[in-house]
Design a protein around this motif. Sequence first.
Motif, PDB file in Angstrom:
ATOM      1  N   SER A 170      -0.636   5.821   8.504  1.00  0.00           N
ATOM      2  CA  SER A 170      -1.325   6.476   7.394  1.00  0.00           C
ATOM      3  C   SER A 170      -2.828   6.303   7.596  1.00  0.00           C
ATOM      4  CB  SER A 170      -0.901   5.851   6.058  1.00  0.00           C
ATOM      5  OG  SER A 170      -1.372   4.506   5.966  1.00  0.00           O
ATOM      6  N   CYS A 251      -4.289  11.225   3.573  1.00  0.00           N
ATOM      7  CA  CYS A 251      -4.710  11.660   2.241  1.00  0.00           C
ATOM      8  C   CYS A 251      -6.206  11.362   2.131  1.00  0.00           C
ATOM      9  CB  CYS A 251      -3.901  10.980   1.143  1.00  0.00           C
ATOM     10  SG  CYS A 251      -4.076   9.174   1.063  1.00  0.00           S
ATOM     11  N   SER A 258      -0.647   8.926   1.427  1.00  0.00           N
ATOM     12  CA  SER A 258      -0.339   8.826   2.856  1.00  0.00           C
ATOM     13  C   SER A 258       0.497   7.587   3.159  1.00  0.00           C
ATOM     14  CB  SER A 258      -1.631   8.801   3.681  1.00  0.00           C
ATOM     15  OG  SER A 258      -2.420   7.670   3.360  1.00  0.00           O
TER      16      SER A 258
END
Length: 283
Positions: A170, A251, A258
């Motif tokens: 992420s 994100c 994320s």
Amino acid sequence: MEVVIITGLSGAGKTKAADWFEDKGYYCIDNMPPALIKNFIDLSLAGSKNVKKAAFVIDVRGGRFFGDLKSSIAALEADQNVDFKILFIEASDETLIRRYNETRRTHPLSTAAITKEVIEEERRQLSELRAYANYIIDTSTLKVAEMNSELDRLFTKGGKDSTFVLNIMSFGYKHGIPLETDWTLDVRFIPNPYYVPSLKKLTGNNKKVSQYVLKHDITKEFINRTAELIEKLIPCYIKEGKYSLTIAVGCTGGHHRSVAVANELHRIFTEQGRRVTLEHRDL
């Protein structure tokens, strides 16, 4: 301990073979003095970090150390703790000359341009070792992916699929897209927990945040379709000689959406029995 000695003609593809072994989890050492192999194995077996698989690239670059290889091989064959194999990689004279001319590198036995005489001398020096080899691969007409397939056939017991690694991470777009990514998935379309006061200071690792992110129908559909697509394409990547795929889920800040989506993808593929890594870069 599984030990593979990678040897053969200069320019035939030993480095590419070592890359394959490293991708399969082998501890790889290039240009290792043969006399030190047994010491390395003894230290590895006795140490806290037990190395179960190792590959050593050994060739005429070792100079006078190369002469110790015969006695080292005998010691390895006598060691009951070692499953020992020799892989010999070669190619035609014409192929080796062409490769050296393309890369403009110097052959270890020559300070001038490579010639057939130089290659023949290297063949002579390696002839006894070639006779010891368990496997011989001629790469004259092989692409890298084809050579990897041959190595799969010879050394992979669990099949190609079991060695493929999914690296899931992420990240936050405001910190930049990871350079190592193969796929970049933008999940900024998902409703943002950042704007929910009780969730703002938490992260996607928190159960409440995860439930908030994953409860939306669009999130569920996105994750399911993404997982299906990845599963279908993995055999295609393997066919092309690729043994890992890095998927970066992003994100805005890399704290909420994320993280939750990356965790869910990691869970799905782990339950499928795949080899998966997980990293939250910006937490």
